[in-house]
Design a protein around this motif. Structure first.
Motif, PDB file in Angstrom:
ATOM      1  N   UNK A   1       0.815  -1.213   0.000  1.00  0.00           N
ATOM      2  CA  UNK A   1       0.000   0.000   0.000  1.00  0.00           C
ATOM      3  C   UNK A   1       0.852   1.269   0.000  1.00  0.00           C
ATOM      4  N   UNK A   2       2.159   1.110   0.265  1.00  0.00           N
ATOM      5  CA  UNK A   2       3.060   2.271   0.296  1.00  0.00           C
ATOM      6  C   UNK A   2       3.616   2.619  -1.087  1.00  0.00           C
ATOM      7  N   UNK A   3       3.520   1.661  -2.010  1.00  0.00           N
ATOM      8  CA  UNK A   3       4.109   1.866  -3.342  1.00  0.00           C
ATOM      9  C   UNK A   3       3.496   3.082  -4.041  1.00  0.00           C
ATOM     10  N   UNK A   4       4.360   3.939  -4.540  1.00  0.00           N
ATOM     11  CA  UNK A   4       3.904   5.135  -5.240  1.00  0.00           C
ATOM     12  C   UNK A   4       3.527   6.274  -4.315  1.00  0.00           C
ATOM     13  N   UNK A   5       3.544   6.023  -2.980  1.00  0.00           N
ATOM     14  CA  UNK A   5       3.207   7.065  -2.003  1.00  0.00           C
ATOM     15  C   UNK A   5       4.449   7.468  -1.218  1.00  0.00           C
ATOM     16  N   UNK A   6       4.971   6.516  -0.464  1.00  0.00           N
ATOM     17  CA  UNK A   6       6.219   6.789   0.266  1.00  0.00           C
ATOM     18  C   UNK A   6       7.307   5.787  -0.095  1.00  0.00           C
ATOM     19  N   UNK A   7       6.962   4.783  -0.872  1.00  0.00           N
ATOM     20  CA  UNK A   7       7.937   3.789  -1.328  1.00  0.00           C
ATOM     21  C   UNK A   7       7.951   3.779  -2.852  1.00  0.00           C
ATOM     22  N   UNK A   8       9.122   4.073  -3.431  1.00  0.00           N
ATOM     23  CA  UNK A   8       9.231   4.218  -4.878  1.00  0.00           C
ATOM     24  C   UNK A   8      10.222   3.192  -5.424  1.00  0.00           C
ATOM     25  N   UNK A   9       9.773   2.433  -6.406  1.00  0.00           N
ATOM     26  CA  UNK A   9      10.579   1.337  -6.957  1.00  0.00           C
ATOM     27  C   UNK A   9      11.417   1.842  -8.128  1.00  0.00           C
ATOM     28  N   UNK A  10      12.696   1.495  -8.104  1.00  0.00           N
ATOM     29  CA  UNK A  10      13.619   1.824  -9.195  1.00  0.00           C
ATOM     30  C   UNK A  10      14.343   0.542  -9.566  1.00  0.00           C
ATOM     31  N   UNK A  11      14.351   0.184 -10.840  1.00  0.00           N
ATOM     32  CA  UNK A  11      15.011  -1.059 -11.232  1.00  0.00           C
ATOM     33  C   UNK A  11      16.488  -0.820 -11.521  1.00  0.00           C
ATOM     34  N   UNK A  12      17.238  -1.878 -11.361  1.00  0.00           N
ATOM     35  CA  UNK A  12      18.677  -1.879 -11.636  1.00  0.00           C
ATOM     36  C   UNK A  12      18.934  -1.399 -13.067  1.00  0.00           C
ATOM     37  N   UNK A  13      18.142  -1.929 -14.013  1.00  0.00           N
ATOM     38  CA  UNK A  13      18.348  -1.586 -15.425  1.00  0.00           C
ATOM     39  C   UNK A  13      18.054  -0.112 -15.698  1.00  0.00           C
ATOM     40  N   UNK A  14      17.063   0.437 -15.021  1.00  0.00           N
ATOM     41  CA  UNK A  14      16.751   1.868 -15.177  1.00  0.00           C
ATOM     42  C   UNK A  14      17.951   2.717 -14.771  1.00  0.00           C
ATOM     43  N   UNK A  15      18.493   2.436 -13.581  1.00  0.00           N
ATOM     44  CA  UNK A  15      19.566   3.263 -13.043  1.00  0.00           C
ATOM     45  C   UNK A  15      20.847   3.111 -13.845  1.00  0.00           C
ATOM     46  N   UNK A  16      21.163   1.869 -14.212  1.00  0.00           N
ATOM     47  CA  UNK A  16      22.376   1.613 -14.997  1.00  0.00           C
ATOM     48  C   UNK A  16      22.242   2.170 -16.411  1.00  0.00           C
TER      49      UNK A  16
END
Length: 357
Positions: free
Chosen positions: A272-287
């Motif tokens: 329930x925290x996703x997109x509110x206070x918890x944000x997902x970033x993938x390894x491939x995105x950052x690299x």
């Protein structure tokens, strides 16, 4: 015999360090009582399983010294108090008059200490490191369990800290954690937000929310197959450095269990925290595109990027490139296969189909 002597020496040396640390922290209350009123703005916690590019994310974001401040490794182990920090600052000022002689010697020793980890997880006492190391002062650090699981079995990272760790330990840990952050902000970071990078915080989300209202999380996500293989290799190197037994079968089992927990708890049980206070970033995105990914993170966190930090991001390709060229592992050498992970982590691969490597 050599291992026994080394471990005995480490224990003997750690005792005076702990005594000095606690004595200095007690003296803070006498000589620097104002630190207890230092405001802690909502921290940002970089979390995720080990080997998911949390270090790269950390190195990029901690370069934004306008918004963030962070612990250096030596602070966590040897200078948690205000008195010790000010003593270090005094030594730095004196060293400048000596053309950096002390720093040059310390840097050489620093590099030699962690030489065996250079190609796995570069570490230095003089750089930022995972802040769970500060709990070595309370003997509740997850790292202690990883190195001596029988002695520190109560502090395992194989159970959910939020509801499976005794409340008394959680309260003590958080009281100590908050006090250490206040001390750091008092000396180095007033007005800035504290930036943390610590994979074990992946199972402390609820506790951290209670302790630091309004805090935010950046969750790094990578293909669990390669994360597990890379973690096994890293843990083996740590144990080898300390002359400990490196039973690959045991470490494979532990790494698999840890990957399960560090993925399922934040992504399922805190969904329930996703997109509110918890944000997902993938390894491939950052690299693949660090510049735009950091912009996306800042948008989610509600932070404006300064011109100075923007210039840094535009010139950060070398930092990302260095990260790309390291830590390549063959999962099959540990008996890990894609088919096995596809079944075990189906919920990850279904939601993130591009999550490979």
């Amino acid at each position: 015999m050599l291992a026994y002597l080394v471990h005995s020496l480490l224990i003997i040396l750690s005792i005076p360090v702990l005594i000095i640390n606690w004595l200095c922290m007690a003296l803070d209350n006498l000589f620097c009582p104002g630190y207890r009123k230092t405001e802690i703005k909502p921290p940002v916690f970089i979390i995720g399983m080990f080997r998911t590019a949390t270090t790269l994310c950390q190195n990029l974001m901690n370069s934004d010294t306008y918004h963030f401040t962070y612990f250096k490794f030596y602070e966590l182990l040897f200078a948690p108090s205000i008195i010790q920090k000010k003593l270090v600052n005094l030594i730095i000022r004196l060293d400048k008059r000596m053309n950096g002689a002390i720093y040059k010697i310390a840097s050489r020793i620093d590099r030699l200490m962690f030489l065996t980890l250079e190609n796995h997880h570069p570490m230095r006492l003089l750089t930022m490191e995972e802040d769970h190391s500060m709990f070595c002062n309370t003997l509740t650090a997850p790292a202690l369990w990883m190195l001596a699981p029988r002695i520190f079995k109560q502090f395992t990272v194989l159970k959910r800290y939020d509801d499976q760790m005794p409340e008394s330990i959680r309260k003590f840990d958080m009281f100590f954690y908050k006090a250490c952050i206040r001390r750091h902000l008092y000396v180095y970071g007033r007005g800035r937000r504290y930036l943390s990078k610590s994979p074990p915080n992946s199972i402390r989300i609820r506790t951290l929310q209670t302790t630091f209202p309004g805090c935010q999380f950046v969750y790094m996500l990578r293909d669990p197959l390669y994360v597990t293989a890379s973690s096994i290799s890293l843990f083996a190197q740590f144990r080898k450095m300390l002359l400990l037994n490196t039973d690959i079968k045991y470490m494979t089992s532990v790494s698999l269990e840890m990957t399960d927990l560090f993925y399922k708890y934040p992504l399922w049980e805190c969904s329930e925290l996703k997109g509110k206070t918890l944000f997902i970033v993938t390894f491939n995105e950052l690299i693949g595109d660090a510049h735009n990914t950091i912009h996306k993170i800042y948008d989610n966190l509600g932070i404006d990027i300064t011109e100075e930090f923007e210039r840094f991001l535009l010139n950060s390709k070398n930092m990302v490139a260095q990260h790309k060229t390291k830590n390549k592992y063959n999962p099959e050498q540990f008996g890990l296969t894609y088919e096995m992970f596809r079944e075990r982590f189906d919920y990850i691969y279904r939601n993130f189909p591009d999550l490979t490597g």
